[in-house]
Design an enzyme around this catalytic site. Structure first.
Site, PDB file in Angstrom:
ATOM      1  CG  ASP A  98     -11.557   0.400  -3.303  1.00  0.00           C
ATOM      2  OD1 ASP A  98     -10.536  -0.133  -3.378  1.00  0.00           O
ATOM      3  OD2 ASP A  98     -11.347   1.804  -3.621  1.00  0.00           O
ATOM      4  CG  PHE A 134      13.408 -13.514  -8.293  1.00  0.00           C
ATOM      5  CD1 PHE A 134      12.144 -14.328  -9.064  1.00  0.00           C
ATOM      6  CD2 PHE A 134      13.154 -12.335  -8.360  1.00  0.00           C
ATOM      7  CE1 PHE A 134      11.011 -13.967  -8.955  1.00  0.00           C
ATOM      8  CE2 PHE A 134      11.657 -11.657  -8.384  1.00  0.00           C
ATOM      9  CZ  PHE A 134      10.768 -12.454  -8.500  1.00  0.00           C
ATOM     10  CG  LEU A 135      19.829 -15.976  -9.977  1.00  0.00           C
ATOM     11  CD1 LEU A 135      20.902 -17.140 -10.076  1.00  0.00           C
ATOM     12  CD2 LEU A 135      20.488 -14.605  -9.434  1.00  0.00           C
ATOM     13  CB  ALA A 179      20.738 -10.436 -16.261  1.00  0.00           C
ATOM     14  N   GLY A 180      18.496  -8.105 -17.157  1.00  0.00           N
ATOM     15  CA  GLY A 180      17.764  -7.651 -17.955  1.00  0.00           C
ATOM     16  C   GLY A 180      17.730  -6.160 -17.823  1.00  0.00           C
ATOM     17  CB  CYS A 200       5.803  -4.784  -4.792  1.00  0.00           C
ATOM     18  SG  CYS A 200       3.863  -5.137  -4.921  1.00  0.00           S
TER      19      CYS A 200
END
Ligand code: UGA
Length: 447
Positions: A30, A259-260, A262-263, A270
């Site tokens: 790097d 992945f449901l 809510a918020g 990404c």
């Protein structure tokens, strides 16, 4: 195998350490001297569960080295490219300058192969479709017998080590030239012999498919989150409860429960930039209509931040100006210190701009916040953060916050008002302790 990993951010550093863990001889390269110095000393430069131990163990064993000197990659059989592809300033598209620089570094420093199998460059960075072919053409011109595969990475921050050592799938994007493709596949198979022997599914495809798999996966995840957040908007308008709704639809296997949540929506380095770069690329290709829905996905996502600010204003009696607002959790998700495009940080800053007397707490990002925002009031504990608060907001669902005691906290605040930006608290429990509870698409209901 002798492996180099170019780019030692989250992806590259974890990949390098995991490749060493699999028994390879790895050098991480790097240009960031401070980061390399830390990694070379076996000290993790970011918060990632399991990474410090893995790094220290492999540096200690001598199988893992880190350097800023590109000449040390000369003998590598595989060069993984793990540099960033951030969003360009003032545009939706991805900035490919670091990927291009990494390819030039390989061309300049890889030892020419006159006999034996070629050197393999394996791209892991997320790139616009079409990039791999362009890079392969460039490498073909080097005269050094270097071939390219695209090998996208699907690791999640917070689970990066586990996701790299035990991926849920491996994807190889291979050249159209069948002979070259077979060689590239054999080299990658050797590199990933352990996860393949463990039964990790392997999908082999051409370059564009492999590039698309990555952005398609992130677009799908972003769409799931925005879908449930759109349902949250409907729940807000009707008195529905989005958490119950998600639970109910999630029982259908075809939909699934993951992945449901809510918020305040998705953030990080990404999902947001990947859906934007995908739209920009589709436009260049003349197929922008195919991804018009991603504009909506992005718009729904950004509306959640605005909604959280409005909720805070309402909860504070119409304006947050002069109100003491305590924000718990500032990173873009728990188990990371990553602040990139964090919805929590964005919301906190907007509240500060509107005159709130803001105090924030975060289990991992406190020092970084103090460094970046010297004027920001960063508390060392939840108790210090909420003392005398008019509004408390939980914006990142760190485990420490899930079990907060409404009674104990209630004794510290000025007003018992809580905004649960990730729908992770029990509304009834907080209500019964005398708090005004505000969720994101749910409130306190008999059911
Ligand atoms: C994401 C993908 O999940 C990885 O598979 C991918 O490899 C990675 O991007 C990448 O391209 O490098 P990550 O950015 O670590 O991983 O974060 P996620 O776990 O996907 O979460 C993204 C955001 O969505 C977070 O802000 C999180 O709080 C939010 N989220 C997630 C929700 O709002 N609701 C949910 O139900 C799930």
């Amino acid at each position: 195998m002798r492996i180099s990993v170019i780019g030692c951010g989250y992806l590259g550093a974890v990949h390098a350490a995991c490749m060493a863990e699999l028994g390879h001889d790895v050098v991480g390269l790097d240009v960031d001297e401070a980061r390399i110095e830390s990694l070379a000393a076996g000290r993790a430069p970011f918060h990632e569960p399991g990474f410090p131990e893995l790094l220290a163990r492999n540096v200690e064993s001598g199988r893992l080295r880190f350097t800023t000197d590109p000449s040390l990659i000369a003998d590598s059989e595989i060069h993984f490219i793990g540099v960033g592809t951030p969003q360009l300033d003032g545009a939706l598209a991805a900035d490919l300058r670091y990927v291009d620089a990494a390819i030039e570094t390989v061309m300049d420093h890889a030892a020419p192969r006159t006999e034996g199998r070629p050197v393999l460059v394996a791209g892991k960075s997320t790139v616009p479709v079409g990039t791999a072919q362009r890079l392969a053409d460039r490498l073909a011109g080097s005269g050094k017998n270097i071939i390219l595969a695209w090998n996208p990475e699907f690791l999640r921050e917070g689970y990066a080590v586990q996701d790299t050592l035990h991926p849920d799938r491996l994807v190889y994007g291979l050249p159209e030239d069948r002979g070259q493709g077979d060689v590239a596949k054999a080299i990658l198979d050797e590199c990933y012999a352990t996860p393949l022997a463990d039964g990790t599914p392997l999908v082999v495809a051409n370059y564009p498919t492999a590039e698309l798999v990555k952005v398609a996966a992130n677009s799908f995840l972003a769409t799931k989150i925005s879908f449930i957040n759109a349902m949250a908007e409907l729940c807000e308008a009707t008195g529905g409860d989005v958490s119950r709704l998600a639970e109910a639809i999630g029982h259908d296997d075809r939909i699934g429960k993951k992945f449901l949540q809510a918020g305040i929506g998705f953030g990080g380095g990404c999902l947001p930039k990947d859906i934007r770069a995908f739209m920009a690329r589709a436009e260049e290709l003349g197929v922008d209509e195919a991804l018009t829905f991603l504009r909506e996905v992005d718009a729904i996502n950004l509306r959640r931040r605005h909604h959280a600010v409005e909720l805070a204003e309402e909860a504070a009696g119409g304006s947050v100006a002069g109100a003491r607002v305590a924000v718990l959790g500032i990173t873009f998700k728990p188990d990371t210190d990553d602040l990139r495009d964090s919805p929590a940080l964005d919301i906190a800053m907007r509240l500060r701009d509107r005159g709130a007397r803001l105090v924030v707490a975060d289990p991992a990002a406190g020092d970084e916040l103090r460094r970046r925002h010297p004027g920001l009031d960063v508390a060392d504990s939840v108790e210090d953060a909420v003392r005398e608060a008019d509004v408390v907001m939980v914006l990142t669902p760190w485990r420490d916050y899930l079990d907060l005691d409404p009674e104990a906290l209630g004794d510290l605040v000025a007003t018992r008002t809580i905004i649960d930006g990730r729908n992770v608290l029990d509304p009834r429990r907080w209500h019964d302790a005398g708090w005004n509870y505000h969720g994101m698409g749910r409130g306190v209901s008999a059911w």
